[in-house]
Enzyme design. Structure first.
Site, mmCIF file in Angstrom:
data_model
loop_
_atom_site.group_PDB
_atom_site.id
_atom_site.type_symbol
_atom_site.label_atom_id
_atom_site.label_comp_id
_atom_site.label_asym_id
_atom_site.label_seq_id
_atom_site.Cartn_x
_atom_site.Cartn_y
_atom_site.Cartn_z
ATOM 1 N N SER A 199 -5.850 -0.815 2.546
ATOM 2 C CA SER A 199 -5.302 0.092 1.545
ATOM 3 C C SER A 199 -4.969 -0.657 0.263
ATOM 4 O O SER A 199 -4.926 -1.894 0.244
ATOM 5 C CB SER A 199 -4.032 0.771 2.074
ATOM 6 O OG SER A 199 -2.950 -0.157 2.087
ATOM 7 N N LYS A 200 -4.697 0.095 -0.799
ATOM 8 C CA LYS A 200 -4.345 -0.537 -2.073
ATOM 9 C C LYS A 200 -3.024 -1.299 -1.945
ATOM 10 O O LYS A 200 -2.794 -2.279 -2.653
ATOM 11 C CB LYS A 200 -4.269 0.506 -3.191
ATOM 12 C CG LYS A 200 -3.149 1.524 -3.069
ATOM 13 C CD LYS A 200 -3.169 2.499 -4.237
ATOM 14 C CE LYS A 200 -2.023 3.496 -4.162
ATOM 15 N NZ LYS A 200 -2.071 4.467 -5.276
ATOM 16 N N ARG A 201 -2.173 -0.857 -1.052
ATOM 17 C CA ARG A 201 -0.896 -1.541 -0.854
ATOM 18 C C ARG A 201 -1.095 -2.920 -0.235
ATOM 19 O O ARG A 201 -0.308 -3.834 -0.466
ATOM 20 C CB ARG A 201 0.028 -0.699 0.035
ATOM 21 C CG ARG A 201 0.397 0.648 -0.561
ATOM 22 C CD ARG A 201 1.164 0.490 -1.872
ATOM 23 N NE ARG A 201 1.303 1.769 -2.579
ATOM 24 C CZ ARG A 201 1.639 1.887 -3.844
ATOM 25 N NH1 ARG A 201 1.845 0.798 -4.571
ATOM 26 N NH2 ARG A 201 1.746 3.069 -4.411
ATOM 27 N N ASP A 202 -2.150 -3.079 0.566
ATOM 28 C CA ASP A 202 -2.438 -4.390 1.148
ATOM 29 C C ASP A 202 -2.753 -5.393 0.052
ATOM 30 O O ASP A 202 -2.330 -6.549 0.109
ATOM 31 C CB ASP A 202 -3.622 -4.297 2.122
ATOM 32 C CG ASP A 202 -3.293 -3.480 3.354
ATOM 33 O OD1 ASP A 202 -2.194 -3.668 3.898
ATOM 34 O OD2 ASP A 202 -4.123 -2.649 3.748
ATOM 35 N N ALA A 213 -1.727 -5.312 -3.098
ATOM 36 C CA ALA A 213 -0.499 -5.629 -3.826
ATOM 37 C C ALA A 213 0.406 -6.539 -2.989
ATOM 38 O O ALA A 213 1.044 -7.453 -3.518
ATOM 39 C CB ALA A 213 0.236 -4.334 -4.168
#
Length: 508
Positions: free
Chosen positions: A262-265, A267
């Site tokens: 995911s995009k959170r990974d 960041a």
């Protein structure tokens, strides 16, 4: 393949293009080019509540940067247009009414409150509420209403949806080019919503209608759409159309191997998950991109191609033409592919080694200009610097970090190394070194090297006693390429000036 190959990449413009989406686009592109086919870009913007204004252009820019541009789509070869689903509402309305007329779809007037009550009632009895053949004749829909009643309720502006009437008592057998034969009992399927009262279709209807009208031959998409395959196959059959061939790609997994990347990974762990940098204005967040991080698009694409596809050999480095030649959906894995940030850097470094110096200089020159605060136009000098640093660099930006001493004299020195290198008589050694350098009319690396090494040998000083302070004076640390090459690059005056500055600081 006798049929013309036409594949499509159909993202939703709800935000930036995740690398999972880029890989889907890439595999579609490779398949199309392998079979002399057409790669179509369609914008699936039926979800107007999540629409992001700049996302569509971001998608196009990303494909362009990756080197996998679409052949047909918005603003390009629009023979099957329009290519934005929001501009095709009349087409979907026509087709959904055909399904209703044939008895394969029906109007449903159930309110959200009524459906919620049914769900809670089922939960209280330990059951799961599914809107399908089990209960559709007990609910508020056109299957139990007269045509007149349906027409009146629609005319009165009552909210409704149109649902697919899923066939019952059938074992549906389907073929997937990656996963093989799949079977599902149609009694387990729900009656999916195909059309909303706001005049917009759901993904399922729009997807099928567009793929048929745009003559898509192969649907290559992510694993998350596998549960929808049965509905889509049934919809093709209901319309009386030949279905395309399906292929569902495996997920790209987190670096730890569990769960979808995911995009959170990105960041959280400090690596990009988008091809280009993206600013989410609503959330006031900016996400980094592979382009801005300094990756070459070829390295990025090569890395992505091997996430889930195995050529069957030990080979890992592929040009785009080689990927096209070797790509085969039968070699795509069914299981998820673990993303590795370190492996991505490895690909980048391999491509760095292969780059022509002239191309790297073009990329390096603006970095030098920015760092110096003025234009630096000595291309020949930049070529020498680049050649000396290329082997150890991963990104072009590394050239400055690794070799800024080629442009700016160090003002400080590695404290631990300097302390170890500076002995009681090092000042006099530096003076002798300066004297020898000043006598060199030919300041080429080999000439300097011979003169200094001959002096060290004849004086029995010890190479480390001379070369360590020499390197510290020029570089600021005991790192870098050949010392004599560095001195020759800097020239006699600058080399001597740096030695004097080093001596002055160390004697304080």
């Amino acid at each position: 393949m006798t049929k013309n190959v036409r594949v499509r990449f159909a993202p939703s413009p709800t935000g930036p293009l995740h690398i999972g989406g880029v890989r889907t686009a890439l595999f579609n592109y490779l398949f199309a080019k392998k079979h002399k086919g057409t790669f179509v870009l369609r914008i699936e913007d039926t979800d107007q509540t999540r629409y992001v204004a700049n996302a569509e252009q971001y998608i196009m820019n990303s494909l362009e940067w990756c080197g996998i541009p679409f052949d047909e789509g918005v603003g390009k070869n629009e023979q099957f247009g329009p290519y934005r689903q929001s501009e095709r509402k009349a087409i979907y309305k026509k087709h959904i009414l055909e399904l209703v007329a044939k008895g394969d779809a029906y109007y449903a007037f159930d309110t959200a409150a009524a459906l919620d009550a049914h769900r809670k009632d089922h939960e209280a009895k330990g059951k799961t509420f599914i809107y399908n053949h089990h209960n559709r004749l007990k609910l508020d829909n056109s299957l139990v209403l007269t045509e007149e009643a349906v027409a009146e309720r629609i005319a009165n502006g009552e909210k409704y949806v149109i649902r697919f009437k899923t066939p019952t008592e059938e074992l549906l057998v389907m073929e997937d080019m990656i996963r093989g034969t799949l079977k599902i009992d149609t009694n387990l399927l729900d009656d999916k919503i195909l059309f909303k009262s706001d005049g917009m279709p759901t993904y399922h209807l729009a997807n099928i209608v567009d793929d048929h009208l745009m003559e898509i031959s192969h649907v290559i998409r992510g694993e998350e759409w596998l549960p929808s395959m049965a509905l889509h196959v049934l919809l093709y059959r209901a319309f009386g159309w030949e279905a395309p061939q399906f292929a569902h790609l495996p997920l790209i997994l987190k670096p730890v191997g569990k769960g979808k990347l995911s995009k959170r990974d990105g960041a959280k762990f400090g690596f990009p998950v988008f091809p280009l940098a993206y600013t989410d204005e609503k959330a006031n967040e900016t996400f980094s991109g592979y382009k801005e991080a300094g990756y070459f698009p070829e390295a990025f694409i090569n890395m992505l191609a091997l996430l889930g596809w195995n050529p069957g050999t030990e080979k890992e480095l592929f040009s785009l033409d080689e990927l096209i030649a070797d790509f085969d959906l039968s070699k795509v894995s069914k299981s998820g592919a673990k993303f590795s940030p370190e492996k991505t850097k490895w690909f980048q470094q391999q491509y760095m080694q292969q780059k022509e110096v002239a191309e790297l200089v073009t990329l390096f020159k603006p970095i030098v200009t920015e760092k110096l605060g003025k234009a630096f136009d000595d291309t020949a000098y930049l070529e020498k610097v680049t050649t000396m640093l290329q082997e150890r660099a991963v990104f072009v930006a590394d050239f400055w970090e690794m070799g800024k001493y080629f442009f700016v004299a160090p003002t400080s020195y590695n404290e631990k190394q300097a302390k170890k290198a500076w002995k009681e008589n090092t000042a006099s050694i530096v003076d002798e070194l300066i004297a020898i350098l000043n006598t060199q009319d030919n300041f080429e690396s080999k000439t300097i090297e011979t003169a200094i090494k001959d002096w060290i040998t004849s004086s029995e000083i010890g190479f480390g006693r001379v070369l360590q302070p020499f390197r510290l004076a020029l570089v600021g640390s005991l790192q870098g390429p050949d010392l004599f090459e560095i001195a020759a690059m800097l020239g006699k005056a600058e080399t001597v000036a740096r030695l004097r500055a080093f001596k002055g600081i160390m004697e304080r």
